[in-house]
Design an enzyme around this catalytic site. Sequence first.
Site, PDB file in Angstrom:
ATOM      1  N   ILE A  83     -12.261  38.950   1.588  1.00  0.00           N
ATOM      2  CA  ILE A  83     -12.210  39.762   2.802  1.00  0.00           C
ATOM      3  C   ILE A  83     -11.153  39.215   3.753  1.00  0.00           C
ATOM      4  CG2 ILE A  83     -13.520  40.688   4.733  1.00  0.00           C
ATOM      5  CD1 ILE A  83     -14.405  41.634   1.910  1.00  0.00           C
ATOM      6  N   LYS A  84     -10.221  40.075   4.086  1.00  0.00           N
ATOM      7  CA  LYS A  84      -9.127  39.693   4.980  1.00  0.00           C
ATOM      8  C   LYS A  84      -9.519  40.046   6.416  1.00  0.00           C
ATOM      9  CE  LYS A  84      -4.075  39.878   4.642  1.00  0.00           C
ATOM     10  NZ  LYS A  84      -2.957  40.693   4.108  1.00  0.00           N
ATOM     11  N   ILE A  85      -9.539  39.036   7.270  1.00  0.00           N
ATOM     12  CA  ILE A  85      -9.997  39.205   8.646  1.00  0.00           C
ATOM     13  C   ILE A  85      -8.947  38.646   9.594  1.00  0.00           C
ATOM     14  CG2 ILE A  85     -11.719  38.393  10.333  1.00  0.00           C
ATOM     15  CD1 ILE A  85     -13.822  38.581   8.187  1.00  0.00           C
TER      16      ILE A  85
END
Length: 215
Positions: A83-85
């Site tokens: 997950i890219k945050i």
Amino acid sequence: MKFFIDTADIDQIKAAHEMGLVDGVTTNPSLVAKTGRKFTDVLKDIVQLIDGPISAEVVATDAEGMIAEARELIQYHPTNIVIKIPMTGEGLKATRVLAKDGVRVNMTLIFSPLQALLAAKAGAAYVSPFVGRLDDVGHDGMEGVDEILTIFENYGFDTEIIVASVRSPQHVLRAGLQGAHICTIPYNVIMQLTKHPLTDVGIERFLADWKASQQ
């Protein structure tokens, strides 16, 4: 050093994969928009092709929304989806929760070593310093990568550095010399890595010599 490809174009991913140059994939909303396809369709195709970390970015700006999106995204491949945050206060909150649940986070839009340190403390599996964008505003983006490496080594963080916003082979070279864990590279730069003028000259000479010898 691991090579990720920075694209949502499935044809580019296939081409680089066929050369053995794709250890993972990074995407973002802008890259997906360029394909003109639905994000979920793009993600399904990538997951079927690549057996490695695939960064899919959330678009929510609050921690609760980021966490909810993350839980949906990891359903596409619980093992490979990362997950890219974005690096914000809300992003740190979301990262802390997700990391405790065993979800890998790639904290993106890192522009300083201190931001990378905060991301690592929150439990991010990866940090993505944007070296090209730093170069654009007169800073040496790769110098920041070197500083992040030193900090992580000093304190024993397991967080891996993904050198991002790569613009040229020089970025890849410096990342390798510094010992960065990963470079995520656009397809056009990957192709530049394969080329050298003397290679072309050598091929032409070999072919000319072969042709002459067969007459």
